[in-house]
Design a protein around this motif. Structure first.
Motif, PDB file in Angstrom:
ATOM      1  N   ILE A 153      -0.536  -7.933   1.214  1.00 52.76           N
ATOM      2  CA  ILE A 153       0.900  -7.879   0.940  1.00 52.76           C
ATOM      3  C   ILE A 153       1.150  -7.387  -0.481  1.00 52.76           C
ATOM      4  CG2 ILE A 153       1.303  -9.677   2.664  1.00 52.76           C
ATOM      5  CD1 ILE A 153       1.844 -11.652   0.434  1.00 52.76           C
ATOM      6  N   LEU A 155       8.180 -13.645   4.416  1.00 55.27           N
ATOM      7  CA  LEU A 155       7.436 -13.234   5.609  1.00 55.27           C
ATOM      8  C   LEU A 155       7.362 -14.387   6.621  1.00 55.27           C
ATOM      9  CD1 LEU A 155       4.554 -11.194   3.894  1.00 55.27           C
ATOM     10  CD2 LEU A 155       6.459 -10.264   5.229  1.00 55.27           C
ATOM     11  N   THR A 157       1.459  -5.098  11.870  1.00 48.69           N
ATOM     12  CA  THR A 157       0.435  -6.072  12.252  1.00 48.69           C
ATOM     13  C   THR A 157      -0.714  -5.340  12.930  1.00 48.69           C
ATOM     14  OG1 THR A 157       1.675  -6.474  14.288  1.00 48.69           O
ATOM     15  CG2 THR A 157       1.987  -8.036  12.484  1.00 48.69           C
ATOM     16  N   HIS A 209      11.679  -3.142   3.028  1.00 52.82           N
ATOM     17  CA  HIS A 209      10.417  -3.836   3.297  1.00 52.82           C
ATOM     18  C   HIS A 209       9.837  -3.319   4.604  1.00 52.82           C
ATOM     19  CE1 HIS A 209      10.324  -7.057   0.159  1.00 52.82           C
ATOM     20  NE2 HIS A 209      11.514  -6.511  -0.016  1.00 52.82           N
ATOM     21  N   VAL A 227       6.478  -3.679   7.360  1.00 53.59           N
ATOM     22  CA  VAL A 227       5.421  -4.571   7.850  1.00 53.59           C
ATOM     23  C   VAL A 227       4.748  -3.951   9.064  1.00 53.59           C
ATOM     24  CG1 VAL A 227       4.957  -6.828   8.921  1.00 53.59           C
ATOM     25  CG2 VAL A 227       6.600  -6.662   7.024  1.00 53.59           C
ATOM     26  N   LEU A 241      -2.136  -8.429   8.793  1.00 50.77           N
ATOM     27  CA  LEU A 241      -0.801  -7.901   8.509  1.00 50.77           C
ATOM     28  C   LEU A 241      -0.853  -7.102   7.216  1.00 50.77           C
ATOM     29  CD1 LEU A 241       2.600  -9.729   8.568  1.00 50.77           C
ATOM     30  CD2 LEU A 241       1.723  -8.986   6.354  1.00 50.77           C
ATOM     31  N   HIS A 263       1.951  -5.402   4.349  1.00 49.67           N
ATOM     32  CA  HIS A 263       3.354  -5.452   3.918  1.00 49.67           C
ATOM     33  C   HIS A 263       3.522  -4.647   2.644  1.00 49.67           C
ATOM     34  CE1 HIS A 263       6.172  -7.113   0.918  1.00 49.67           C
ATOM     35  NE2 HIS A 263       7.021  -7.102   1.917  1.00 49.67           N
ATOM     36  N   ALA A 321       9.435  -8.450   9.152  1.00 45.17           N
ATOM     37  CA  ALA A 321       8.335  -9.255   9.687  1.00 45.17           C
ATOM     38  C   ALA A 321       8.671  -9.777  11.076  1.00 45.17           C
ATOM     39  CB  ALA A 321       8.022 -10.414   8.747  1.00 45.17           C
ATOM     40  N   GLU A 342       7.080 -13.267  -1.113  1.00 47.84           N
ATOM     41  CA  GLU A 342       6.670 -12.809   0.224  1.00 47.84           C
ATOM     42  C   GLU A 342       6.107 -13.953   1.079  1.00 47.84           C
ATOM     43  OE1 GLU A 342       4.211  -9.638  -1.202  1.00 47.84           O
ATOM     44  OE2 GLU A 342       5.992  -8.585  -1.943  1.00 47.84           O
TER      45      GLU A 342
END
Lengths: 397, 397
Positions: free
Chosen positions: B290, B305, B391, B387, B389, B376, B378, B269, B301
């Motif tokens: 997410i 995050l 945006t 993980h 991510v 976002l 995730h 993140a 999260e």
């Protein structure tokens, strides 16, 4: 491309029928890769790009990229995943690493191709069945089509249309297997002659055993870095200069545009040549690693990569134009015919060979003379429905 | 990034327990995608990026990207392959499409996530066994670990360390399943309350049935295009503004850094926020999709995050800060808990939801108020070891 990326080294596991797991192979190639590159350690790797086709079937394992990271002691901080494009998976992983560097997302990538295919003699039927699922399994696989029978149709049609002979096909096998005889990681290191090929066990006429590549356990890794990083590390790198892929009308053989040629190879090559500024590939390419899963494949590729007119591939082989001292040195590594074909590893190994030919680090008996400076890698995948090409050069554009 | 890329539309197959093959699902989502975007047809697609985890096991099929191209009538001219990163495969495919556009390799990409998981009741054991291979199968899978038991350990540890309650977890399930009740493609469209969750069948304590996402057949597609192309097509697009992935110490649970948190999520993140210029995610993000594969996941999260301090995730849920009118609207699509989780399709569907929230095209009962402009997505994958991510924003940077 916004930023150049270059190969600065790499290494292999031994290829063949190995008493080793998927993990063992990944670890061997990863260790060899870091041993090969002074100045880069696992701590420097920001992105991990794994090429693998069937770990779900051959190793009953998915999410294999993090598994490889674990084995190699890499904490990935920017980008990670595994790419599958059947027999072109290794090249596909390299392509994404290149994009990541080009787009400025990272500076140091490990590209790792791994395939464990031999599960022990008692599971050979499982391996063979699993291989049919790189074809359209519902239409083609279940009807008995597999790789040898599929490529035999191309061989028959090419012979019918252009008068290509089995002797010409055999020249490809002889060239590549004899190169592999000087490659210590190759699966097949025995020299052969044309008669050996023609007299070998008939698999799918006209293709005999020595016209076919192998079922291979293997892995290869390479480090791809940004130009800035490459210049810090070495004077001799292999820069990616062009990329092309083409898929026409999918994967089922019912929809293929031809049974004697691959217009997809032509389209992919033209895109890569265009990006690399290559006008005359025969004149401008010094070395090429192309997809000789069967001897006929390489013959067709001479034509469809734009090196000779359609139908003249057999003659190209007969004239020795793909020998080390020919017009383009083709498959000095030994190709798939000599090295074997651990699916996800092949493309990575091909690219690494181009780099090693540039640096002059290969065994002298298969070194392309006169300091090669430009190269190409090519893979076909599935039913030959997709063709993938990348060009490499000692100097960035 | 050198060039911006934006989502300009997409569509879904119906998700659930479907009497449909992998191919059917791909075709449905592909058709819905082209139906959604005025001005783009299959002929415009230059690159195809497929996210899929286990077609080799669930559909006995590999080389699935060309198969999808065939079904959708796409002749790919620039780039094609399939990406696997277990439960994050769809996002990984989107990431590579974005890189390809950013690096100037193509202008129009189809990103397609597909997973066929339900093979019929008589094969449920096969599906369940196959799911263990997203874990480290040799160490963790064969010892009986699977997703519910794994995430139950996180729930227990989080409760122990921070006093998190099952009621707080249940709030996540209620929120997401009630969003899904207004999502026509979701697998689970029944509204529930906290008591329904707490009283549902205990799967792996404290997790009950309604704390768990589903075994889902599904597919989603989206079209990602260059900024220039996006501006030709529409006034409202969803631009990719940042990307981060992190893998610490691999995949086996023996090596995970924590059992109550995911420092990988924080690292991923932070990288994405940095690229997107986001300083205060709670203040600057309007909507987020997410990875709520289990209710506990979303709680953790919230923390990792970077939205609340460690240990305050349960309170974030209890205070309704993730509701549509909360601080960040979390999982308005319905999340994995409501939509189900067809592995390779989830990330694509999440990104598409962000786009649809920007354009205001979702069902009004789950529309995030006040015209959301930043979002976002995730995903976690495997043993939570990786993980991922990204945006998104209505305006490019």
């Amino acid at each position: 491309m916004p930023r150049n990326a270059a190969i600065v080294g790499g290494g292999h596991a031994d290829w063949g029928h190995r008493e080793a797991t998927w993990k063992d192979l990944a670890q061997e190639a990863g260790k060899a890769t870091f041993d090969d590159v002074d100045g880069l350690t696992p701590d420097d790797v920001e992105g991990l790009f794994v090429g693998a086709v069937q770990p779900e079937r051959f190793a009953f394992q998915s999410h294999v990229a993090p598994l490889a990271a674990e084995l190699l002691g890499i904490d990935v901080t920017k980008m990670i995943s595994r790419t599958e494009l059947a027999c072109a998976s290794g090249q596909a992983a390299l392509r994404y690493a290149w994009l990541a560097i080009a787009a400025g997302q990272l500076d140091v990538a490990l590209v790792l191709g791994v395939e464990k295919m031999n599960l022990g003699d008692e599971y050979m039927a499982e391996t063979q069945a699993s291989m049919t699922n790189v074809l359209d399994r519902e239409f083609d696989g279940v009807n008995g089509l597999n790789a040898p029978s599929f490529f035999s149709m191309f061989a028959q049609r090419h012979m019918h249309e252009y008068g290509t002979t089995h002797e010409q096909l055999a020249r490809v096998s002889v060239k590549n297997k004899n190169h592999a005889a000087n490659n210590p990681y190759a699966q097949f290191q025995t020299e052969v002659d044309v008669d050996d090929v023609l007299d070998s066990y008939p698999v799918a006429p006209p293709l005999c055993l020595l016209d076919c590549s192998g079922i291979t356990d293997g892995a290869a890794g390479l480090l791809l870095v940004s130009e800035e990083k490459a210049r810090e590390l070495t004077d001799t790198a292999a820069y990616v200069t062009g990329s092309g892929q083409s898929c026409m009308a999918g994967n089922s053989i019912n929809n293929l545009p031809s049974f004697s040629g691959w217009p997809q190879a032509t389209q992919a090559a033209e895109e890569a040549y265009d990006q690399a500024g290559i006008d005359d590939p025969v004149d401008e390419l010094d070395v090429a690693e192309i997809h000789d899963c069967f001897s006929i494949s390489e013959i067709i590729e001479y034509e469809d990569l734009g090196w000779v007119e359609k139908g003249e591939g057999g003659q190209f082989a007969e004239d020795g134009r793909g020998e080390l001292d020919g017009d383009i040195a083709v498959n000095p590594r030994g190709g798939l015919l000599g090295c074997g074909h651990p699916l996800g590893a092949t493309g990575v190994s091909q690219a690494l060979e181009i780099y090693k030919q540039f640096t002059g680090e290969v065994e002298s008996a298969r070194q392309v003379p006169d300091s090669p400076e430009t190269g190409l890698i090519h893979n076909l995948s599935g039913s030959g429905s997709v063709h993938s090409v990348m060009t490499l050069a000692r100097d960035p554009q």
